[in-house]
Design an enzyme around this catalytic site. Structure first.
Site, PDB file in Angstrom:
ATOM      1  N   GLU A  58       0.803  -1.223   0.000  1.00 32.34           N
ATOM      2  CA  GLU A  58       0.000   0.000   0.000  1.00 32.34           C
ATOM      3  C   GLU A  58       0.838   1.277   0.000  1.00 32.34           C
ATOM      4  O   GLU A  58       0.393   2.322  -0.458  1.00 32.34           O
ATOM      5  CB  GLU A  58      -0.957   0.013   1.187  1.00 32.34           C
ATOM      6  CG  GLU A  58      -2.082  -1.020   1.112  1.00 32.34           C
ATOM      7  CD  GLU A  58      -1.714  -2.362   1.715  1.00 32.34           C
ATOM      8  OE1 GLU A  58      -0.519  -2.604   1.985  1.00 32.34           O
ATOM      9  OE2 GLU A  58      -2.624  -3.195   1.928  1.00 32.34           O
ATOM     10  N   PHE A 120     -11.426  -6.745  14.382  1.00 31.40           N
ATOM     11  CA  PHE A 120     -10.377  -7.247  13.507  1.00 31.40           C
ATOM     12  C   PHE A 120      -9.992  -6.185  12.484  1.00 31.40           C
ATOM     13  O   PHE A 120     -10.852  -5.605  11.834  1.00 31.40           O
ATOM     14  CB  PHE A 120     -10.844  -8.525  12.801  1.00 31.40           C
ATOM     15  CG  PHE A 120      -9.816  -9.056  11.841  1.00 31.40           C
ATOM     16  CD1 PHE A 120      -8.588  -9.510  12.303  1.00 31.40           C
ATOM     17  CD2 PHE A 120     -10.069  -9.081  10.484  1.00 31.40           C
ATOM     18  CE1 PHE A 120      -7.630  -9.975  11.422  1.00 31.40           C
ATOM     19  CE2 PHE A 120      -9.118  -9.548   9.595  1.00 31.40           C
ATOM     20  CZ  PHE A 120      -7.889  -9.995  10.059  1.00 31.40           C
ATOM     21  N   GLN A 121      -8.713  -5.932  12.362  1.00 32.85           N
ATOM     22  CA  GLN A 121      -8.165  -4.940  11.431  1.00 32.85           C
ATOM     23  C   GLN A 121      -8.760  -3.563  11.625  1.00 32.85           C
ATOM     24  O   GLN A 121      -8.883  -2.793  10.681  1.00 32.85           O
ATOM     25  CB  GLN A 121      -8.337  -5.404   9.978  1.00 32.85           C
ATOM     26  CG  GLN A 121      -7.493  -6.646   9.697  1.00 32.85           C
ATOM     27  CD  GLN A 121      -7.341  -6.950   8.235  1.00 32.85           C
ATOM     28  OE1 GLN A 121      -8.244  -6.697   7.442  1.00 32.85           O
ATOM     29  NE2 GLN A 121      -6.203  -7.521   7.875  1.00 32.85           N
ATOM     30  N   LYS A 170     -17.391  -0.361   6.577  1.00 34.34           N
ATOM     31  CA  LYS A 170     -17.948  -1.308   5.607  1.00 34.34           C
ATOM     32  C   LYS A 170     -19.477  -1.228   5.532  1.00 34.34           C
ATOM     33  O   LYS A 170     -20.064  -1.410   4.466  1.00 34.34           O
ATOM     34  CB  LYS A 170     -17.529  -2.729   6.002  1.00 34.34           C
ATOM     35  CG  LYS A 170     -17.840  -3.769   4.961  1.00 34.34           C
ATOM     36  CD  LYS A 170     -17.291  -5.123   5.384  1.00 34.34           C
ATOM     37  CE  LYS A 170     -17.636  -6.184   4.359  1.00 34.34           C
ATOM     38  NZ  LYS A 170     -17.074  -7.487   4.751  1.00 34.34           N
ATOM     39  N   MET A 477      24.262   8.315   1.069  1.00 34.29           N
ATOM     40  CA  MET A 477      24.202   9.642   1.663  1.00 34.29           C
ATOM     41  C   MET A 477      24.576   9.594   3.144  1.00 34.29           C
ATOM     42  O   MET A 477      25.257  10.501   3.645  1.00 34.29           O
ATOM     43  CB  MET A 477      22.800  10.232   1.483  1.00 34.29           C
ATOM     44  CG  MET A 477      22.672  11.672   1.927  1.00 34.29           C
ATOM     45  SD  MET A 477      23.869  12.739   1.102  1.00 34.29           S
ATOM     46  CE  MET A 477      22.903  13.353  -0.280  1.00 34.29           C
TER      47      MET A 477
HETATM   48  C1  LIG Z   1      12.505   5.717   4.649  1.00 34.43           C
HETATM   49  C2  LIG Z   1      13.816   6.337   4.915  1.00 34.43           C
HETATM   50  N1  LIG Z   1      14.678   5.767   5.779  1.00 34.43           N
HETATM   51  C3  LIG Z   1      15.891   6.332   6.017  1.00 34.43           C
HETATM   52  C4  LIG Z   1      16.249   7.500   5.402  1.00 34.43           C
HETATM   53  C5  LIG Z   1      17.596   8.141   5.696  1.00 34.43           C
HETATM   54  N2  LIG Z   1      18.427   8.157   4.478  1.00 34.43           N
HETATM   55  C6  LIG Z   1      18.531   9.218   3.672  1.00 34.43           C
HETATM   56  S1  LIG Z   1      19.483   8.940   2.330  1.00 34.43           S
HETATM   57  C7  LIG Z   1      19.801   7.366   2.833  1.00 34.43           C
HETATM   58  C8  LIG Z   1      20.672   6.464   2.005  1.00 34.43           C
HETATM   59  C9  LIG Z   1      20.028   6.065   0.731  1.00 34.43           C
HETATM   60  O1  LIG Z   1      20.777   5.019   0.165  1.00 34.43           O
HETATM   61  P1  LIG Z   1      20.548   4.607  -1.324  1.00 34.43           P
HETATM   62  O2  LIG Z   1      19.116   4.413  -1.596  1.00 34.43           O
HETATM   63  O3  LIG Z   1      21.437   3.459  -1.666  1.00 34.43           O
HETATM   64  O4  LIG Z   1      20.995   5.914  -2.119  1.00 34.43           O
HETATM   65  P2  LIG Z   1      22.470   6.566  -2.200  1.00 34.43           P
HETATM   66  O5  LIG Z   1      22.538   7.629  -1.162  1.00 34.43           O
HETATM   67  O6  LIG Z   1      23.455   5.489  -1.987  1.00 34.43           O
HETATM   68  O7  LIG Z   1      22.509   7.150  -3.565  1.00 34.43           O
HETATM   69  C10 LIG Z   1      19.168   7.088   4.044  1.00 34.43           C
HETATM   70  C11 LIG Z   1      19.262   5.817   4.770  1.00 34.43           C
HETATM   71  C12 LIG Z   1      15.312   8.064   4.521  1.00 34.43           C
HETATM   72  N3  LIG Z   1      15.556   9.230   3.900  1.00 34.43           N
HETATM   73  N4  LIG Z   1      14.124   7.472   4.292  1.00 34.43           N
END
Ligand SMILES: Cc1ncc(C[n+]2csc(CCOP(=O)(O)OP(=O)(O)O)c2C)c(N)n1
Ligand SMILES: [Mg+2]
Lengths: 578, 166
Positions: A58, A120-121, A170, A477
C-alpha cells in the site's frame, strides 16, 4: 446482469464510484481487504471506466497516486483496506502532505457498531493520519458520500494542495444509498485563496525597483500555481537571476541564461553564492525550508526579503521577511508584472557568471563508473525531454544537479519528507498520468529495495519505465555524512546482500535487466533502455562506491560555509536538523 | 508578572464536526504549547461551536500557530484577544471542609467577593465564584486559609466588546 443494476438501488460504494467518475478520476491505486471489498466490488458492478491499478504494497499505492498527481496536476486516488492496509499508506500520505500534493485516500474501516472496540483490522485511521492530512472524514452515512467526495477533491486540489482521507466503514460502503449524487459542498471554514492585496504588491514592486543584486527563488508553489510563464517574464523583465528549490526544478528552464539551478545544501555553488551576496531575495512559492536556508538567522541577513505564498502560515515562519503577499503565485505575479521594469543588474549578472565559470558542477572523470557522468550523459541524450522521478540519497542530489529540467512537472522527488522508496512507485504513477512521455526513475540500491515489489505492478501494465539503479552498495548519503563528520566510521550503511538487480528484473515477466559497469558503455546501455518499451527496464549501474556529493552546506550552517569540494580538515558534526 | 505575558486567550469559531477539537489541540501540542483552559460550547447557530482557549508558551511562535489553526478546514476564525477590549469571565466552584463553628469566617470571604454558597452540609460548603479571572484567583487565594477539598474552574469565556466580532 448490468441492466438490472441500473434499476436496483445503489449502495454507498456504487455511489462512491459514480462520484469519483464525476471528479474525472482515471486511475485508482490500491489493494483490497475485508472492509474494502464492497468498494472493490463496486468497481466491477458499476462497469466504471476507472482503472484499478493493483499494487503489491500500500505504500506503493500512495506514492503512485503522488507521482500521478505531480506529473499531471490532478489529484491521485488511493484505495486500501482498514488497519494494516491503511497504516501502510501513512508514509506516502506524509510524503504528499510535506510536498503539498493533491491526493484522496479511501480507506476501508470496520463496521460502525464495532469502531472503537478493537475489531479485527480496526485502526483509528482518522486519528492516526490527522497530523499528515490536509483534511479527513470518517463517514457514518452512505448518503454523505457524494458531498464528502466533492469536498475532498476540492480541498485536496485547491489553495495549498494536500492529501484528504476518507475513512469508509464497511456498513457505510455497503449500506443503501438514497441520497443526492450531486449535493452542494458545505465548507464554511475553507477559504483557500485570498484576493491579491494591491498595496502589498506595490510595496514589493517598490522594493524590487531599488535592487541591483536581486535573486528570484522559485519553489513548488510557483509550479502548482502554473506560474512558469509569469516567473520567466518577471525574470526577463527585471533581468534577474532565478534559483529554484528541488521541487521548483522546471519552473524556469534550467538552460535559460538567467537560471542558476538549484540552491541549498547540495545546490550549485553559483546559486548559493548569489543568495549570499544578493541585496534582495524574492521567494515565489517556496517555504524557505531548512535545506535551502541553512542557519535561519544568517540567511540573507542584509538583503531585503520578500515572500509570496498561498499559505499565510508560511509567512515569517522560518525567516522574517520585509514584504509579503499572500495569494496564488500566478495571480500575484500578474498583478506585479505591470509595475516592474528592468533593473540595473549588468554587474551583478557578470559577477554571477564569474562564479558559474569558476565553480561549475563537476565530477572527477578518473577511477570507476561515476553516477554523475551517467546522469550527465542521460541529460545530453534526452535534452530534458523526459519525466524524471528520484528516490532519496546521493543519487537524488546528483539527479537534481545533472539532469537539467526544462518543463514544469518533469522532475518529481520527495523533498520535504525525503522518503526512501518513493522514486520507483512515483514513476509508475507518473507513467500512468503521462503515457506518451518517457519516464525515468533514478534510484539508489537502498531505496529501490524498499518498494521494488512494484516491478510486478509495472509489468502487468507493461509500463516502459526506465529504472536507473545507481548502485554504490551503500546507503550512500549516510555513508557520506559518516565519512565527513564522523571520522569515516561506517555504521549500518553497508548494503551487503544486494541482489543482482538486472537478474532480478529479468525474473519478472516482461521486465528487462541491463548491467552497466564501464564508463565507455554508458550511452550504449542507456540507449538500450530507451529502446525497450514492452515493460520496465532496470539498469544496474555499478558505480564508484565512495563518491561524495558536492557542493555541500553542512546542515544548520549558513550558506557562506558551503564546501565546494572535499575539505582536508576534519569537520564538526552538523548542528542542523537531520 | 512573567506568566501573564505568556498567557494568551484565543477565541476560535469552528464548524461543529467530529475531530475539530483534536485537530486544534494537535497544532498546539506539536509546538509544545500547553492548553491551560478550554471551553467549547455551541454557538448561536448550532452548526458552529465557539472555543475559548487559554494558553501558555513562547509568545514568538504564537502568531504562526494562530495562522495554522486558522487554516484548518473546519475553523472559521481564530483570534487572539489577549490585548483586545474583550469581556473575559469564568466560574469556579470550591468545596471547603468547614464545621458550624468556622462557617462564619468562610461566609465573610463569600460576602466580600460576592460569591454564592450553592451547597451546605454539617461539614462542608460549596462556594461558587464568578467574574474576571483575577477576581476568581483572589477569592481562591483567600479561601485557601480554610480546608479546600476540591476546586473546579470552567476556564475563561470571552466576548469582544461593542461592534468587534469575537
Ligand atoms: C525511509 C527512509 N529511511 C531512512 C532514510 C535516511 N536516508 C537518507 S538517504 C539514505 C541512504 C540512501 O541510500 P541509497 O538508496 O542506496 O541511495 P544513495 O545515497 O546510496 O545514492 C538514508 C538511509 C530516509 N531518507 N528514508
Ligand atoms: Mg546506495
Amino acid at each position: 446482469m448490468k441492466s438490472n443494476q441500473t434499476n436496483s438501488p445503489m449502495d454507498g460504494a456504487q455511489a462512491l464510484v459514480k462520484c469519483l467518475e464525476a471528479q474525472g478520476v482515471e486511475y485508482i491505486f490500491g489493494l483490497s481487504g475485508g472492509s474494502a471489498i464492497p468498494i472493490f466490488d463496486a468497481l466491477v458492478t458499476t462497469g466504471t471506466k476507472i482503472e484499478l491499478i493493483l499494487v503489491r504494497h500500500e505504500q506503493g499505492a500512495a506514492h503512485m497516486a503522488d507521482g500521478y498527481a505531480r506529473a499531471t496536476g490532478k489529484p491521485g486516488v488511493v484505495l486500501v483496506t482498514s488497519g494494516p492496509g491503511a497504516t501502510n499508506t501513512i508514509t506516502g500520505i506524509m510524503t504528499a502532505h510535506m510536498d503539498s500534493v493533491p491526493m484522496v485516500i479511501l480507506t476501508g474501516q470496520t463496521i460502525t457498531p464495532m469502531i472503537g472496540k478493537d475489531a479485527f483490522q480496526e485502526a483509528d485511521v482518522f486519528g492516526l493520519t490527522m497530523p499528515v492530512v490536509k483534511h479527513s472524514y470518517l463517514l457514518k452515512n452512505p448518503n454523505d458520500i457524494p458531498r464528502v467526495v466533492k469536498e475532498a477533491f476540492h480541498i485536496a486540489g485547491t489553495g495549498r494542495p494536500g492529501p484528504v482521507l476518507m475513512d469508509l466503514p464497511k456498513d457505510v460502503s455497503s449500506g443503501k444509498f438514497t441520497g443526492e449524487l450531486d449535493p452542494p459542498m458545505n465548507l464554511p471554514g475553507y477559504h483557500p485563496v485570498r484576493e491579491v492585496d494591491a498595496a502589498a504588491v506595490s510595496r514589493i514592486a517598490d522594493a524590487l525597483s531599488r535592487s541591483v543584486r536581486p535573486v528570484i527563488l522559485a519553489g513548488h508553489g510557483a509550479m502548482i500555481s502554473g506560474a512558469e510563464q509569469e516567473v520567466l517574464q518577471l525574470a526577463e523583465t527585471l533581468n534577474a537571476p532565478v534559483t529554484t528549490t528541488l521541487l521548483g526544478k522546471g519552473v524556469i528552464p534550467e538552460t535559460h541564461p538567467l537560471s542558476l539551478g538549484m540552491l541549498g545544501m547540495h545546490g550549485t555553488a553559483y546559486a548559493n553564492k548569489a543568495v549570499v551576496e544578493c541585496d534582495l531575495i524574492m521567494s515565489i512559492g517556496s517555504r524557505f525550508d531548512d535545506r535551502i536556508i541553512g542557519q535561519a538567522d544568517r540567511f540573507c541577513r542584509d538583503a531585503v526579503r520578500i515572500h509570496i505564498d498561498v499559505d499565510v502560515a508560511e509567512i515569517d515562519k522560518m525567516i522574517k521577511v520585509h514584504h509579503s503577499c499572500v495569494g496564488d503565485a500566478k495571480e500575484v505575479l500578474k498583478a506585479l508584472l505591470p509595475q516592474v521594469g528592468q533593473l540595473n543588474t549588468e554587474d551583478w549578472l557578470r559577477r554571477i557568471d564569474g562564479y558559474r565559470n569558476r565553480y561549475p558542477l563537476r565530477y572527477g572523470k578518473q577511477g570507476g563508473l561515476k553516477a554523475q557522468q551517467i546522469l550527465d550523459e542521460l541529460y545530453k541524450m534526452t535534452q530534458g525531454k523526459i519525466v524524471v522521478t528520484t528516490d532519496v540519497g546521493q543519487h537524488q542530489m546528483w539527479a537534481a544537479q545533472f539532469l537539467k529540467t526544462i518543463r514544469p512537472n518533469d522532475f518529481i522527488s520527495s523533498g520535504g519528507a525525503g522518503t526512501m522508496g518513493f522514486g520507483f512507485p512515483a514513476a509508475i504513477g507518473a507513467q500512468f498520468g503521462r503515457p506518451k512521455d518517457q519516464v525515468w526513475t533514478i534510484v539508489g540500491d537502498g531505496g529501490f529495495q524498499m518498494t521494488l515489489c512494484e516491478l510486478a505492478t509495472a509489468c502487468v501494465s507493461k509500463l516502459p519505465i526506465k529504472i536507473l539503479v545507481l548502485n554504490n552498495h551503500y546507503l550512500g548519503m549516510v555513508r557520506q555524512w559518516q565519512e565527513l563528520f564522523y571520522d569515516d566510521r561506517k555504521s549500518g550503511v553497508d548494503l551487503v546482500g544486494n541482489p543482482d538487480f538486472a537478474r532480478l528484473a529479468d525474473s519478472y515477466p516482461g521486465a528487462k535487466g541491463l548491467t552497466l559497469k564501464r564508463t565507455a558503455d554508458i550511452r550504449k546501455i542507456l540507449q538500450r533502455a530507451m529502446d525497450y518499451n514492452d515493460g520496465p527496464c532496470v539498469i544496474n549501474a555499478e558505480c564508484e562506491k565512495t563518491e561524495n556529493v558536492f557542493p555541500m552546506i553542512p546542515a544548520g550552517r549558513p550558506l557562506e560555509d558551503m564546501l565546494i569540494d572535499r575539505p582536508r580538515k576534519k569537520l564538526e558534526k552538523p548542528t542542523g536538523s537531520t | 508578572m512573567n506568566i501573564e505575558q505568556n498567557t494568551h486567550t484565543l477565541s476560535v469559531y469552528v464548524s461543529n464536526r467530529p475531530g475539530v477539537l483534536a485537530r486544534i489541540a494537535q497544532v498546539f501540542s506539536r509546538r509544545g504549547y500547553n492548553i491551560e483552559s478550554l471551553v467549547v460550547s455551541p454557538a448561536k447557530d448550532g452548526d458552529f461551536s465557539r472555543m475559548t482557549i487559554g494558553l501558555s508558551g513562547d509568545p514568538d511562535g504564537l502568531e504562526q500557530i494562530i495562522r495554522q489553526v486558522g487554516k484548518l478546514v473546519d475553523v472559521l476564525s481564530c483570534v487572539d484577544h489577549t490585548d483586545d477590549s474583550a469581556v473575559v469571565r469564568e466560574l469556579a466552584m470550591v468545596k471547603v471542609r468547614v464545621d458550624a463553628e468556622h462557617r462564619i469566617g468562610v461566609l465573610q470571604i463569600v460576602e466580600h467577593f460576592a460569591c454564592k454558597t450553592v451547597d451546605l452540609t454539617d461539614t462542608s460548603m460549596i462556594i461558587m465564584s464568578t467574574g474576571a479571572s483575577e477576581k476568581v484567583d483572589a477569592f481562591i487565594r483567600m479561601i485557601k486559609s480554610f480546608e479546600v477539598v476540591e476546586l473546579v474552574r470552567t476556564g475563561k469565556v470571552l466576548m469582544a466588546r461593542g461592534d468587534q466580532p469575537t
